[in-house]
Scaffold this motif. Structure first.
Motif, PDB file in Angstrom:
ATOM      1  N   ASP A   1       0.856  -1.181   0.000  1.00  0.00           N
ATOM      2  CA  ASP A   1       0.000   0.000   0.000  1.00  0.00           C
ATOM      3  C   ASP A   1       0.896   1.238   0.000  1.00  0.00           C
ATOM      4  O   ASP A   1       1.680   1.457   0.925  1.00  0.00           O
ATOM      5  CB  ASP A   1      -0.907   0.007   1.230  1.00  0.00           C
ATOM      6  CG  ASP A   1      -1.889   1.182   1.220  1.00  0.00           C
ATOM      7  OD1 ASP A   1      -1.889   1.935   0.228  1.00  0.00           O
ATOM      8  OD2 ASP A   1      -2.637   1.333   2.209  1.00  0.00           O
TER       9      ASP A   1
ATOM     10  N   THR B   1       0.001   4.378   0.163  1.00  0.00           N
ATOM     11  CA  THR B   1      -0.551   5.548   0.840  1.00  0.00           C
ATOM     12  C   THR B   1       0.467   6.133   1.824  1.00  0.00           C
ATOM     13  O   THR B   1       0.995   5.416   2.685  1.00  0.00           O
ATOM     14  CB  THR B   1      -1.836   5.189   1.592  1.00  0.00           C
ATOM     15  OG1 THR B   1      -2.793   4.649   0.674  1.00  0.00           O
ATOM     16  CG2 THR B   1      -2.433   6.414   2.266  1.00  0.00           C
TER      17      THR B   1
ATOM     18  N   GLU C   1      -1.763   9.613  -2.227  1.00  0.00           N
ATOM     19  CA  GLU C   1      -3.099   9.426  -1.677  1.00  0.00           C
ATOM     20  C   GLU C   1      -3.983   8.807  -2.739  1.00  0.00           C
ATOM     21  O   GLU C   1      -3.538   8.486  -3.851  1.00  0.00           O
ATOM     22  CB  GLU C   1      -3.676  10.760  -1.215  1.00  0.00           C
ATOM     23  CG  GLU C   1      -3.676  11.825  -2.286  1.00  0.00           C
ATOM     24  CD  GLU C   1      -4.111  13.181  -1.762  1.00  0.00           C
ATOM     25  OE1 GLU C   1      -4.280  13.317  -0.547  1.00  0.00           O
ATOM     26  OE2 GLU C   1      -4.294  14.092  -2.584  1.00  0.00           O
ATOM     27  N   SER C   2      -5.251   8.661  -2.422  1.00  0.00           N
ATOM     28  CA  SER C   2      -6.167   7.940  -3.299  1.00  0.00           C
ATOM     29  C   SER C   2      -6.434   8.654  -4.610  1.00  0.00           C
ATOM     30  O   SER C   2      -7.023   8.072  -5.520  1.00  0.00           O
ATOM     31  CB  SER C   2      -7.496   7.694  -2.579  1.00  0.00           C
ATOM     32  OG  SER C   2      -8.077   8.929  -2.172  1.00  0.00           O
TER      33      SER C   2
ATOM     34  N   THR D   1      -4.102   2.668  -4.783  1.00  0.00           N
ATOM     35  CA  THR D   1      -2.817   2.939  -4.126  1.00  0.00           C
ATOM     36  C   THR D   1      -2.048   1.663  -3.807  1.00  0.00           C
ATOM     37  O   THR D   1      -0.883   1.735  -3.425  1.00  0.00           O
ATOM     38  CB  THR D   1      -3.029   3.726  -2.821  1.00  0.00           C
ATOM     39  OG1 THR D   1      -3.920   2.991  -1.972  1.00  0.00           O
ATOM     40  CG2 THR D   1      -3.614   5.092  -3.111  1.00  0.00           C
ATOM     41  N   SER D   2      -2.669   0.501  -3.921  1.00  0.00           N
ATOM     42  CA  SER D   2      -1.966  -0.754  -3.686  1.00  0.00           C
ATOM     43  C   SER D   2      -1.307  -1.203  -4.983  1.00  0.00           C
ATOM     44  O   SER D   2      -1.894  -1.109  -6.064  1.00  0.00           O
ATOM     45  CB  SER D   2      -2.939  -1.832  -3.200  1.00  0.00           C
ATOM     46  OG  SER D   2      -3.442  -1.508  -1.925  1.00  0.00           O
TER      47      SER D   2
END
Length: 610
Positions: free
Chosen positions: A62, A64, A79-80, A85-86
């Motif tokens: 991830d 993030t 960020e998204s 984001t993975s």
């Protein structure tokens, strides 16, 4: 006692968790398998800068909170907004400039990748970048390549050969992805609102304007919602290909849409944006210009015909004649359609900037579009003063003066000063005018943007506007022509010089804020401001100092008012004294310079030693 309580309260406030708190130790262990893979600093117009990351490990990570940075110190925490984001084992992902706001300098720059705790994981530095080349990690070595591969394994440019006769890059047989690319494949025509069913009769047309064949395998068409990927489809030179909705599943919106053509390496090769579509009308390309035509020609050369109220000639028996004297443009605009008249105005934008069939003029009263279906114009320059004779017509809500030939346009003066009108909002009376407004750039892309989330900007292809130099959230000073399409108004900048960023993102305030009024909503994403701890501490320390000073002063005053054990009074009322130097009644004199020794209240005088 109350002073002591005040001091204790202030000290307690200083120690409060809202001002300072202990930082918990972060014990999270982050992966070291994420590396920088590709950097794209100098994309051509229509494409976007990006930074590519690669997961070299065996676990899904991830991203993030992972931090990208450049040599200027600019940082972006993932960020998204970048999408998913993975990142899976062995996979690649990109962070575009739109998400990161990191500008990659063409003259050279450094890019860093750090874990969320700030630990540097990877970095790379490149020197001067060439257009359409990426700085890529290939076989554990950073090098320049013209094979742009976002979200894919990097390819050295040595693995491909360029065939100049076909305007296409042909890969060698032993490469992993035998894809071809070219800048000579165009979206040519599309039908958003057919007279039949939208679900079966819509289509998008492509054309190969190169001199050789090209395989479209891996190419994509998209309206940004649905993606259609071509399989093994060869397009020979000058061939026109129609892609029907039954194959592409791309549903073109009748209220307006954008369509992109993307090559196998993720680069946008061509795109077009249209506004509200009328039933049976096609949005078609004529050289670099786009316009509506009511004769769709799927698989054939585009045909442009005038509508009933825009025919090259109107019936002279039905034409209305206005006065032969010159009319101001605002009076001409008020005439009935098909009325012939002459106006005078100054050229504000030349033919071919917004479209090959029209340009704009204005006088002190209004502005107007000058239209020629035949594209028959004399040689013109911006600032020329013209007389234009023609027929008043209306197209998609916008007023035009329609000319027959170049003889209808006469240059009467040159090098006139252009004056743009300062405005705060776009209204109907501004149609056709060169205007100037300022505001916050709330959205921007390759085809246009929005000012204060209310005024639309449209970037015409002939204006050659580089939207990559614009940043959302900044203040923008805009000049442009006000145009209408079916009741919707937009501002058309004439070139990059009409767009000036006035302040940076951090310093921008709305005009209402600057004048003390209420804040104007701009549609910008807002975040809650962190508490101003430094200012709070300074205020508290100031109050503490004032309180402490008052406490000390009062304490000294109380001590001085006390009498010693011998009854000596340190402050003597003036009324009890007489003679020279006495003060007026009610006043107090200063205490004597020499004072008696202080004694503890209530204690007896110490006897002298004998």
């Amino acid at each position: 006692m109350r002073y002591y309580l005040t001091i204790v309260a202030l000290i307690a406030l200083l120690a409060s968790p809202t001002i300072a708190c202990e930082t918990e130790t972060n014990t999270t262990i982050y992966s070291t398998d994420i590396v920088l893979s590709e950097v794209y600093p100098a994309p051509p117009t229509g494409e976007e800068e990006f930074i590519e990351l690669h997961n070299t490990g065996n676990d899904t990570i991830d991203l993030t909170g992972w931090i990208l940075g450049d040599s200027s110190g600019k940082q972006y925490a993932i960020e998204s907004s970048i999408g998913e984001t993975s990142i899976s084992p062995g996979a690649y992902t990109i962070v575009t400039h739109t998400s990161s706001r990191i500008y990659l300098n063409n003259s050279g720059d450094s890019v860093t990748l750090s874990q969320p705790n700030g630990t540097l994981v990877d970095d790379t530095t490149y020197e001067e970048a060439s257009s359409a080349s990426s700085w890529a990690l290939i076989e554990n070595e950073w090098q320049w390549t013209d094979r742009i591969t976002p979200r894919e394994k990097n390819i050295s440019q040595n693995n491909s050969i360029s065939d100049d006769t076909t305007n296409a890059s042909t890969t060698l047989p032993d490469t992993e992805t035998p894809y071809q690319t070219s800048d000579q494949i165009f979206i040519n025509e599309l039908l958003p609102d057919p007279e039949g069913l939208d679900t079966t009769d819509e289509w998008i047309e492509l054309v190969n304007e190169g001199s050789g064949s090209l395989n479209l395998a891996g190419w994509q068409l998209t309206d940004t919602n649905t993606y259609y990927t071509f399989e093994n489809t060869t397009l020979v030179a000058n061939e026109i290909l129609t892609v029907e909705i039954g194959d592409s599943k791309i549903n073109l919106n009748n209220t307006g849409d954008t369509v992109y053509l993307i090559d196998p390496y993720g680069s946008i090769v061509h795109g077009t944006t249209y506004e509200s579509a009328e039933s049976g009308w096609a949005w078609a390309r004529s050289n670099s210009d786009w316009q509506w035509t009511f004769e769709p020609t799927p698989g054939q050369v585009n045909i442009f015909t005038a509508t009933e109220n825009e025919t090259a000639q109107a019936d002279p028996n039905t034409d209305q004649q206005a006065d032969t004297d010159l009319l101001s443009i605002d009076l001409f605009r008020a005439l009935d359609d098909n009325t012939t008249a002459t106006v005078e105005g100054v050229v504000t934008v030349l033919p071919s900037v917004f479209g090959s069939q029209y340009f704009y003029i204005q006088d002190d009263t209004a502005g107007i579009q000058v239209y020629s279906y035949k594209k028959d114009f004399p040689e013109l320059k911006t600032g020329d003063r013209l007389t234009v004779s023609g027929i008043k017509s209306t197209s998609r809500g916008e007023t035009r003066i329609k000319t027959e030939s170049a003889q209808d346009i006469q240059v009467v003066a040159s090098d006139e000063k252009l004056v743009s009108r300062d405005v705060f909002e776009i209204t109907e009376d501004l149609e056709g005018m060169l205007i100037h407004l300022e505001g916050a750039l709330t959205t921007v892309n390759s085809t246009g943007g929005m000012i204060n989330d209310s005024t639309a900007l449209q970037f015409k292809e002939g204006a050659q506007i580089d939207s990559t130099i614009l940043t959302e959230g900044t203040g923008l000073s805009v000049q442009g022509i006000v145009s209408e399409s079916n009741g919707e108004y937009r501002v058309l900048p004439r070139g990059n010089g009409d767009l000036i960023q006035t302040v940076n993102e951090e310093n921008w305030i709305s005009p209402a804020q600057a004048s003390g009024g209420s804040t104007v909503s701009t549609g910008l994403q807002t975040t809650k401001e962190p508490p101003q701890y430094g200012l709070m501490i300074l205020v508290i320390l100031g109050l503490f100092a004032i309180t402490l000073g008052q406490f000390i002063k009062q304490h000294r005053t109380n001590s001085n008012l006390k009498k010693d054990s011998g009854g000596t009074q340190l402050f003597t009322p003036a009324a009890s004294r007489g003679g020279d130097g006495t003060s007026a009644p009610g006043e107090c004199t200063q205490p004597p310079t020499q004072q008696l020794p202080r004694q503890t209240a209530g204690s007896a005088p110490r006897p002298e030693s004998r």
